[in-house]
Design a protein around this motif. Structure first.
Motif, PDB file in Angstrom:
ATOM      1  N   GLY A  74       0.772  -1.229   0.000  1.00 48.92           N
ATOM      2  CA  GLY A  74       0.000   0.000   0.000  1.00 48.92           C
ATOM      3  C   GLY A  74       0.802   1.276   0.000  1.00 48.92           C
ATOM      4  N   LEU A  75       2.134   1.209  -0.072  1.00 41.33           N
ATOM      5  CA  LEU A  75       2.940   2.417  -0.088  1.00 41.33           C
ATOM      6  C   LEU A  75       2.810   3.140  -1.426  1.00 41.33           C
ATOM      7  CD1 LEU A  75       4.211   0.835   2.349  1.00 41.33           C
ATOM      8  CD2 LEU A  75       6.384   1.922   1.725  1.00 41.33           C
ATOM      9  N   THR A  76       2.917   4.459  -1.404  1.00 42.82           N
ATOM     10  CA  THR A  76       2.860   5.246  -2.631  1.00 42.82           C
ATOM     11  C   THR A  76       4.221   5.217  -3.326  1.00 42.82           C
ATOM     12  OG1 THR A  76       3.540   7.307  -1.559  1.00 42.82           O
ATOM     13  CG2 THR A  76       1.181   6.780  -1.547  1.00 42.82           C
ATOM     14  N   TYR A  77       4.257   5.719  -4.572  1.00 40.49           N
ATOM     15  CA  TYR A  77       5.526   5.801  -5.296  1.00 40.49           C
ATOM     16  C   TYR A  77       6.547   6.612  -4.499  1.00 40.49           C
ATOM     17  CZ  TYR A  77       3.156   4.241  -9.617  1.00 40.49           C
ATOM     18  OH  TYR A  77       2.473   3.532 -10.561  1.00 40.49           O
ATOM     19  N   ARG A  78       6.082   7.746  -3.944  1.00 38.07           N
ATOM     20  CA  ARG A  78       7.004   8.611  -3.201  1.00 38.07           C
ATOM     21  C   ARG A  78       7.550   7.892  -1.955  1.00 38.07           C
ATOM     22  NH1 ARG A  78       8.001  13.812  -3.386  1.00 38.07           N
ATOM     23  NH2 ARG A  78       6.225  14.184  -4.780  1.00 38.07           N
ATOM     24  N   ARG A  88       8.053   3.787 -10.793  1.00 44.29           N
ATOM     25  CA  ARG A  88       7.108   3.476 -11.872  1.00 44.29           C
ATOM     26  C   ARG A  88       7.740   2.550 -12.903  1.00 44.29           C
ATOM     27  NH1 ARG A  88       5.526   9.089 -11.523  1.00 44.29           N
ATOM     28  NH2 ARG A  88       6.897   9.590 -13.260  1.00 44.29           N
ATOM     29  N   THR A  89       8.980   2.830 -13.260  1.00 44.77           N
ATOM     30  CA  THR A  89       9.666   2.002 -14.249  1.00 44.77           C
ATOM     31  C   THR A  89       9.833   0.575 -13.743  1.00 44.77           C
ATOM     32  OG1 THR A  89      10.867   3.931 -15.075  1.00 44.77           O
ATOM     33  CG2 THR A  89      11.774   1.768 -15.616  1.00 44.77           C
ATOM     34  N   HIS A  90      10.227   0.441 -12.467  1.00 38.33           N
ATOM     35  CA  HIS A  90      10.363  -0.906 -11.885  1.00 38.33           C
ATOM     36  C   HIS A  90       9.025  -1.646 -11.893  1.00 38.33           C
ATOM     37  CE1 HIS A  90      14.506  -1.008 -10.740  1.00 38.33           C
ATOM     38  NE2 HIS A  90      14.433  -0.004  -9.867  1.00 38.33           N
ATOM     39  N   LEU A  91       7.927  -0.923 -11.549  1.00 28.57           N
ATOM     40  CA  LEU A  91       6.628  -1.587 -11.487  1.00 28.57           C
ATOM     41  C   LEU A  91       6.178  -2.081 -12.861  1.00 28.57           C
ATOM     42  CD1 LEU A  91       4.675   0.607  -8.923  1.00 28.57           C
ATOM     43  CD2 LEU A  91       5.157  -1.840  -8.733  1.00 28.57           C
ATOM     44  N   ALA A  92       6.472  -1.313 -13.897  1.00 26.76           N
ATOM     45  CA  ALA A  92       6.124  -1.764 -15.245  1.00 26.76           C
ATOM     46  C   ALA A  92       6.833  -3.079 -15.571  1.00 26.76           C
ATOM     47  CB  ALA A  92       6.490  -0.693 -16.268  1.00 26.76           C
ATOM     48  N   ASN A 147      -1.546  13.643 -14.450  1.00 26.54           N
ATOM     49  CA  ASN A 147      -2.134  13.544 -15.786  1.00 26.54           C
ATOM     50  C   ASN A 147      -1.112  13.376 -16.899  1.00 26.54           C
ATOM     51  OD1 ASN A 147      -1.034  16.083 -15.839  1.00 26.54           O
ATOM     52  ND2 ASN A 147      -2.993  17.193 -15.941  1.00 26.54           N
ATOM     53  N   LYS A 148       0.185  13.315 -16.541  1.00 23.28           N
ATOM     54  CA  LYS A 148       1.204  13.125 -17.569  1.00 23.28           C
ATOM     55  C   LYS A 148       2.201  12.052 -17.111  1.00 23.28           C
ATOM     56  CE  LYS A 148       2.754  16.658 -19.823  1.00 23.28           C
ATOM     57  NZ  LYS A 148       3.411  17.946 -20.141  1.00 23.28           N
ATOM     58  N   PRO A 149       1.720  10.832 -16.928  1.00 24.16           N
ATOM     59  CA  PRO A 149       2.626   9.777 -16.482  1.00 24.16           C
ATOM     60  C   PRO A 149       3.674   9.475 -17.547  1.00 24.16           C
ATOM     61  CG  PRO A 149       0.552   8.851 -17.198  1.00 24.16           C
ATOM     62  CD  PRO A 149       0.369  10.332 -17.199  1.00 24.16           C
ATOM     63  N   GLU A 150       4.867   9.076 -17.088  1.00 25.19           N
ATOM     64  CA  GLU A 150       5.913   8.725 -18.042  1.00 25.19           C
ATOM     65  C   GLU A 150       5.465   7.540 -18.897  1.00 25.19           C
ATOM     66  OE1 GLU A 150       9.632  10.079 -15.200  1.00 25.19           O
ATOM     67  OE2 GLU A 150       9.585   8.077 -16.045  1.00 25.19           O
ATOM     68  N   ARG A 151       4.775   6.617 -18.227  1.00 21.97           N
ATOM     69  CA  ARG A 151       4.207   5.498 -18.976  1.00 21.97           C
ATOM     70  C   ARG A 151       2.787   5.287 -18.486  1.00 21.97           C
ATOM     71  NH1 ARG A 151       7.322   0.073 -19.725  1.00 21.97           N
ATOM     72  NH2 ARG A 151       5.425  -0.181 -20.914  1.00 21.97           N
ATOM     73  N   HIS A 152       1.823   5.557 -19.343  1.00 18.62           N
ATOM     74  CA  HIS A 152       0.413   5.468 -18.976  1.00 18.62           C
ATOM     75  C   HIS A 152       0.071   4.082 -18.453  1.00 18.62           C
ATOM     76  CE1 HIS A 152      -3.970   5.182 -19.826  1.00 18.62           C
ATOM     77  NE2 HIS A 152      -3.945   6.408 -19.349  1.00 18.62           N
ATOM     78  N   ASP A 153       0.626   3.040 -19.052  1.00 20.13           N
ATOM     79  CA  ASP A 153       0.300   1.671 -18.649  1.00 20.13           C
ATOM     80  C   ASP A 153       0.637   1.409 -17.191  1.00 20.13           C
ATOM     81  OD1 ASP A 153      -0.575   1.187 -21.152  1.00 20.13           O
ATOM     82  OD2 ASP A 153       1.161   0.014 -21.798  1.00 20.13           O
ATOM     83  N   ASP A 154       1.719   2.031 -16.690  1.00 18.15           N
ATOM     84  CA  ASP A 154       2.090   1.820 -15.290  1.00 18.15           C
ATOM     85  C   ASP A 154       0.926   2.161 -14.375  1.00 18.15           C
ATOM     86  OD1 ASP A 154       4.495   1.425 -16.478  1.00 18.15           O
ATOM     87  OD2 ASP A 154       5.539   3.079 -15.490  1.00 18.15           O
TER      88      ASP A 154
END
Length: 476
Positions: free
Chosen positions: A28-32, A46-50, A135-142
């Motif tokens: 449940g932790l946020t990206y930050r 985000r990149t790792h999660l993708a 509203n501007k994610p580096e990768r929308h799919d993430d």
């Protein structure tokens, strides 16, 4: 479809850093928060999660948590297709640099999200969650994978001194395919009025009974094998059949909606639709026992409002029911509640227009209601025109009544009844006779008296018009 590894193979599939990210995200932790704990940037999280989602073959946080927490060595099968799609509304991007337009875009996004959660028949991700993602994610799919969304709404806003333009899109997060897009141009006006206008336009195209989301769901349901239909599938197909308003459609609607509620008795809107299906049985002569149909109508609408005390269509349905039992004050109160909770929802306004004309209230007030419903929803289903037809009939506008009824469901006996009466009042005796003959042939159990008792028609101007029209058209 990607294969989800067993818990024994998952550690081998992920690097130590990826596993650390996955465990924290699943907890449940946020990206930050993950970035601060592991001394990496949120964008790196985000990149790792993708990469993690791709390696493990999971689509959302729930599947990721199941995969990470499985310690018994049992294979984890791919999750079933979601019984109900999930919608995510990304914050609308303002292309203007001024802070006031960024605030406006956020307010508009929030209003769209709130109203979709109220009127659409699918779950909507909370806006504050989507606001954190941005509203501007580096990768929308993430992001759509992170929240498990099936559909995503994105948009851009630009403005000058005279006009505001909103471009909005609906896409399928699994395929990336754009499903719907629209551009709205509005003259510059008070910010709140402008925000309401844009919100109404978007909501009623997406969330009406024949809106974009419902159409997508019905098409997906029809592609499934009967054995794999879920509660949501039965509900959508039931609504479609109900809106035919004929005997066959009514029987199918009761069956499909009942199946939906057996699988998921918590969907308030399904109870409301079932209640309306029973009301149609009562007023159109489709039931051999109208009193039993009215009792089932009562049980269903009470259950709907028990589950959701703010369901506007439930209150229009309850108001008509109360009038059936002679409680006209209660009917007026229920209709007022329907307007309170659904004043910007075209389906609710169309239903209220019919009730204003025939049940309680000033029939003159029904005209702006049905006109606004037709304005708000450019995808108006045929039953809107049936409502407009009866409103125009009670208002004495017979040419407009006939024009509307010709666009309404031709499977409904009351369409033929109002057509016959409108032609009779217009002096078109031959057309009135043809409509009356067709009504008697196709619906021998229908009667004007039964319609009045079961709809119910309790408004004095409507009663006078219908009794006089039925006499002129020789219906009873």
């Amino acid at each position: 479809m990607n294969r989800i590894p067993t818990s024994q193979s998952a550690p081998e599939a992920l690097s130590d850093r990826e596993r650390a990210v996955a465990e924290r995200f699943a907890a449940g932790l946020t990206y930050r928060e993950i970035g601060e704990a592991l001394f990496i940037a949120p964008s790196t999280v985000r990149t790792h999660l993708a990469t993690i989602y791709g390696k493990l073959g999971v689509r959302n946080k729930i599947e990721l948590a199941s995969c990470i927490s499985n310690v018994e060595g049992k294979p984890i099968r791919p999750a079933k297709e979601q019984a109900t799609p999930i919608l995510a509304v990304f914050p609308i991007e303002s292309l203007n640099p001024e802070e006031q337009w960024h605030r406006f875009a956020d307010g508009l996004s929030s209003d769209i999200c709130v109203d979709l959660a109220r009127y659409a028949d699918i779950p909507v991700i909370a806006f504050h969650t989507m606001k954190l993602l941005g509203n501007k994610p580096e990768r929308h799919d993430d992001h759509v994978q992170a929240v498990g969304a099936t559909y995503a709404i994105t948009g851009q806003l630009r403005a000058d001194d005279r006009r505001v333009r909103l471009t909005i899109q609906l896409s399928d997060t699994r395929s990336g395919q754009m499903l719907w897009s629209e551009r709205y141009d509005r003259p510059m006006e008070d910010f709140l009025t402008l925000q309401d206008s844009l919100t109404e336009s978007v909501i009623n195209v997406l969330a009406g009974c024949f809106g974009t989301l419902a159409a997508l769901g019905r098409n997906a349901s029809r592609r499934k094998a009967p054995s794999s239909l879920q509660a949501y599938d039965y509900y959508l197909l039931g609504v479609e059949q109900h809106n035919r308003f004929g005997r066959e459609g009514n029987e199918a609607a009761v069956d499909l909606l009942s199946r939906s509620l057996e699988l998921d008795p918590t969907r308030a809107r399904a109870w409301t639709e079932l209640a309306y299906a029973y009301s149609i049985q009562a007023c159109n002569g489709f039931s051999t026992n109208p009193e039993e149909a009215i009792q089932k109508w009562r049980s269903a609408v009470e259950q709907a409002l028990l589950l959701d005390p703010t369901e506007p269509s439930g209150y229009t349905c309850l108001g008509d029911l109360k009038a059936c039992h002679g409680d006209l004050a209660g009917a007026a109160d229920a209709h007022a509640r329907a307007f309170k909770y659904g004043r910007n929802h075209a389906d609710t306004l169309a239903l209220l227009a019919g009730s204003k004309a025939l049940v309680v209230g000033d029939p003159a007030e029904a005209v702006p209601l049905i006109e606004r419903a037709l304005y708000l929803n450019p995808l108006s289903p045929p039953w809107y025109f049936g409502m407009r037809g009866r409103v125009m009939f009670v208002s004495g506008q017979y040419e407009d009544c006939i024009s509307a009824l010709e666009k309404s469901s031709q499977e409904s006996p009351n369409t033929l009844m109002f057509l016959a009466m409108a032609h009779a009042f217009s002096g078109e005796s031959e057309k009135a006779e043809r409509a009356a003959l067709l009504l008697r042939k196709e619906f021998p159990s229908f009667s004007v008296k039964g319609f009045i008792a079961g709809y119910p028609v309790t408004n004095p101007p409507a009663l006078r018009a219908i009794w006089e029209g039925s006499r002129l058209a020789m219906l009873d």
